[in-house]
Design an enzyme around this catalytic site. Structure first.
Site, PDB file in Angstrom:
ATOM      1  N   SER A 127      -3.273   2.318  -3.933  1.00 14.24           N
ATOM      2  CA  SER A 127      -4.576   2.632  -3.995  1.00 14.24           C
ATOM      3  C   SER A 127      -5.097   3.874  -4.815  1.00 14.24           C
ATOM      4  CB  SER A 127      -4.998   2.805  -2.850  1.00 14.24           C
ATOM      5  OG  SER A 127      -6.318   3.247  -2.569  1.00 14.24           O
ATOM      6  N   TYR A 152      -3.599   6.255   6.753  1.00 14.18           N
ATOM      7  CA  TYR A 152      -3.691   5.058   5.802  1.00 14.18           C
ATOM      8  C   TYR A 152      -3.066   5.390   4.316  1.00 14.18           C
ATOM      9  CZ  TYR A 152      -5.172   1.719   2.251  1.00 14.18           C
ATOM     10  OH  TYR A 152      -5.376   0.988   1.373  1.00 14.18           O
ATOM     11  N   LYS A 156       0.520   4.646   1.756  1.00 14.54           N
ATOM     12  CA  LYS A 156       0.635   4.229   0.246  1.00 14.54           C
ATOM     13  C   LYS A 156       1.374   5.198  -0.360  1.00 14.54           C
ATOM     14  CE  LYS A 156      -1.814   0.654   0.957  1.00 14.54           C
ATOM     15  NZ  LYS A 156      -1.212  -0.516   1.089  1.00 14.54           N
TER      16      LYS A 156
HETATM   17  N1  NAD Z   1      -9.516  -4.042  -0.216  1.00 13.30           N
HETATM   18  C1  NAD Z   1      -9.554  -2.566  -0.888  1.00 13.30           C
HETATM   19  O1  NAD Z   1     -10.470  -1.954  -0.869  1.00 13.30           O
HETATM   20  C2  NAD Z   1      -8.166  -2.242  -1.063  1.00 13.30           C
HETATM   21  C3  NAD Z   1      -8.116  -1.164  -1.818  1.00 13.30           C
HETATM   22  C4  NAD Z   1      -6.803  -0.288  -2.269  1.00 13.30           C
HETATM   23  C5  NAD Z   1      -5.501  -1.094  -1.917  1.00 13.30           C
HETATM   24  N2  NAD Z   1      -5.587  -2.119  -0.807  1.00 13.30           N
HETATM   25  C6  NAD Z   1      -4.423  -2.591  -0.132  1.00 13.30           C
HETATM   26  O2  NAD Z   1      -4.401  -3.957  -0.669  1.00 13.30           O
HETATM   27  C7  NAD Z   1      -3.827  -4.796   0.188  1.00 13.30           C
HETATM   28  C8  NAD Z   1      -4.801  -5.852   0.588  1.00 13.30           C
HETATM   29  O3  NAD Z   1      -5.966  -5.281   0.970  1.00 13.30           O
HETATM   30  P1  NAD Z   1      -6.968  -6.615   1.386  1.00 13.30           P
HETATM   31  O4  NAD Z   1      -8.301  -6.049   1.115  1.00 13.30           O
HETATM   32  O5  NAD Z   1      -6.827  -8.126   0.720  1.00 13.30           O
HETATM   33  O6  NAD Z   1      -6.696  -6.626   2.993  1.00 13.30           O
HETATM   34  P2  NAD Z   1      -6.796  -7.765   4.033  1.00 13.30           P
HETATM   35  O7  NAD Z   1      -6.996  -7.373   5.330  1.00 13.30           O
HETATM   36  O8  NAD Z   1      -8.031  -8.743   3.773  1.00 13.30           O
HETATM   37  O9  NAD Z   1      -5.370  -8.636   3.747  1.00 13.30           O
HETATM   38  C9  NAD Z   1      -4.021  -8.356   4.405  1.00 13.30           C
HETATM   39  C10 NAD Z   1      -3.458  -9.163   5.017  1.00 13.30           C
HETATM   40  O10 NAD Z   1      -2.198  -9.011   5.617  1.00 13.30           O
HETATM   41  C11 NAD Z   1      -2.176  -9.613   6.910  1.00 13.30           C
HETATM   42  N3  NAD Z   1      -1.412  -8.527   7.500  1.00 13.30           N
HETATM   43  C12 NAD Z   1      -1.540  -7.319   7.934  1.00 13.30           C
HETATM   44  N4  NAD Z   1      -0.388  -6.948   8.631  1.00 13.30           N
HETATM   45  C13 NAD Z   1       0.615  -7.858   8.683  1.00 13.30           C
HETATM   46  C14 NAD Z   1       1.850  -7.889   9.404  1.00 13.30           C
HETATM   47  N5  NAD Z   1       2.446  -6.973   9.839  1.00 13.30           N
HETATM   48  N6  NAD Z   1       2.502  -9.183   8.917  1.00 13.30           N
HETATM   49  C15 NAD Z   1       2.120 -10.218   8.454  1.00 13.30           C
HETATM   50  N7  NAD Z   1       0.647 -10.137   7.564  1.00 13.30           N
HETATM   51  C16 NAD Z   1       0.023  -9.124   8.055  1.00 13.30           C
HETATM   52  C17 NAD Z   1      -3.537  -9.718   7.492  1.00 13.30           C
HETATM   53  O11 NAD Z   1      -3.648 -10.638   8.235  1.00 13.30           O
HETATM   54  C18 NAD Z   1      -4.306 -10.034   6.021  1.00 13.30           C
HETATM   55  O12 NAD Z   1      -4.613 -11.358   6.039  1.00 13.30           O
HETATM   56  C19 NAD Z   1      -3.465  -3.710   1.350  1.00 13.30           C
HETATM   57  O13 NAD Z   1      -2.266  -3.601   1.243  1.00 13.30           O
HETATM   58  C20 NAD Z   1      -4.523  -2.489   1.057  1.00 13.30           C
HETATM   59  O14 NAD Z   1      -4.017  -1.434   1.788  1.00 13.30           O
HETATM   60  C21 NAD Z   1      -6.681  -2.822  -0.432  1.00 13.30           C
END
Ligand code: NAD
Length: 346
Positions: A127, A152, A156
């Site tokens: 991120s 959080y 990362k």
């Molecule tokens: N959405 C954003 O704004 C953003 C920005 C920067 C980075 N990210 C990163 O991108 C990634 C995806 O983000 P997103 O927005 O799609 O999030 P999201 O919460 O929609 O998707 C994450 C998925 O991982 C699953 N999950 C979480 N812990 C788990 C575990 N222990 N075992 C199995 N499954 C598990 C959840 O059920 C979910 O479906 C994350 O790592 C997040 O930190 C997101």
């Protein structure tokens, strides 16, 4: 080229769009998700769009044994795109150990399995939060990583350090960390999108929930920042563009086009938009009126962040194609679909 790719968190927001993009390019996908922040219905959405149901395993990646058994069941996994993580900044401040455990143990267990392979590659969801308030804009990959402002964000940073150290001692292991700016939007079919649980922490779901009447009004936190209209600036990237970048990054590693066995790329549009510009874009692209009010600044918000996209454009060979208006229109269509499904269920 066809290969078996594990997508962890593949039923989540970015993961589900990436599974679609992978399947559209002929990759065989297996999803691991524990449904902690997603719904099994997403699998049907993915299937409807790509006419193919990916394999799915309901596994919690904090369970080391289950991760091990998974790799025994699927010995042909070549690459992993690792989305699964907890991602709410505020919650991570309240419950840091949950975040350190979920975001780091899952990473370690996956890497321990991949280390045993002759050839393995790994794409990590990082991120722009690692940069904090960068000293210069746009932000390049060489900008210093600042002390994390939340557990959080720290997960990362530590995640990237774990990858750096792993890649250093294992030359057969290759990884790319993708530092996302602000992912927004939904698939144009409105079959999949972002499903925030509880009060959304991000601007766009808050906007769409307000416009549809779930929330009274949007609070704009501060209009006295040193920006043109006084509101904060972010780099909003359409999730479809973001998903495609994962396929490009994966194929870079498959085709041995990487420069070193651990690389980092920013994923953004390179253009910053203020909160008021986002509101205007939403109203323009959807024809909806958005009730909002200006309130005081929110603690911890940085003033402005947007990506320098040169490295991603030139080295990765990827660039965004979609405009903010299109992203907001797709987010709005998805919001209407969510409400339609809620009504159907009641
Ligand atoms: N959405 C954003 O704004 C953003 C920005 C920067 C980075 N990210 C990163 O991108 C990634 C995806 O983000 P997103 O927005 O799609 O999030 P999201 O919460 O929609 O998707 C994450 C998925 O991982 C699953 N999950 C979480 N812990 C788990 C575990 N222990 N075992 C199995 N499954 C598990 C959840 O059920 C979910 O479906 C994350 O790592 C997040 O930190 C997101």
């Amino acid at each position: 080229m066809s290969s078996r790719i594990l997508v962890t968190g593949g039923l989540g927001f970015i993961g589900s769009h990436t599974v679609v993009a992978l399947q559209e390019k002929g990759h065989e996908v297996v999803i691991i998700d524990n449904l902690s922040n997603s719904s099994i219905d997403v699998l049907a959405g993915i299937t409807k769009i790509s006419q193919k149901t990916p394999a799915f395993e309901n596994i919690d990646l904090r369970n080391k044994n289950e991760v091990k058994e998974f790799f025994e069941k699927y010995p042909d996994i070549e690459g992993v795109i690792h989305f699964a993580a907890s991602k709410a900044v505020g919650e991570s401040v309240e419950n840091p150990l949950l975040y350190y455990e979920n975001n780091l143990s899952s990473l370690i267990y996956l890497l321990q399995e991949l280390q045993q392979k002759d050839n393995a590659y790994f794409i990590f969801s990082s991120s722009c939060t690692v940069y904090g308030q960068a000293d210069t804009l746009p932000i390049t990959e060489n900008a210093p990583v600042k002390k994390a402002e939340s557990p959080y964000g720290n997960t990362k940073q530590i995640g990237e350090e774990i990858l750096t150290d792993t890649a250093k001692i294992n030359k057969n292991f290759k990884a790319i960390s993708l530092r996302y700016f602000n992912p927004v939007g939904a698939h144009p079919s409105a079959e999949i999108g972002e499903l925030p649980i509880g009060t959304p922490q991000n601007l766009i779901p808050f906007i769409t929930q307000t416009a549809i009447g779930k929330r009274k009004e949007l609070s704009v936190f501060g209009d006295d920042y040193p920006t043109e209209d006084g509101t904060c600036i972010r780099d909003y990237i359409h999730v479809i563009d973001l998903a495609k970048a994962h396929v490009v990054a994966l194929e870079r590693l498959q085709q041995n086009r990487e420069k070193t066995n651990f690389e980092v790329f920013n994923l953004g549009t390179g253009k910053g938009s203020s909160v008021l510009e986002v509101i205007n874009s939403f109203e323009r692209s959807t024809g909806e009126k958005l009730p909002y009010k200006i309130v005081g600044r929110r603690e911890g918000d940085i003033v402005a962040a947007y990506a320098d996209t040169k490295k991603a454009n030139e080295e990765l060979g990827w660039k965004t194609e979609k405009h903010l208006d299109e992203a907001l229109k797709s987010a709005w269509d998805w919001q209407k679909e969510v409400v339609r499904r809620e009504k159907e269920d009641n």
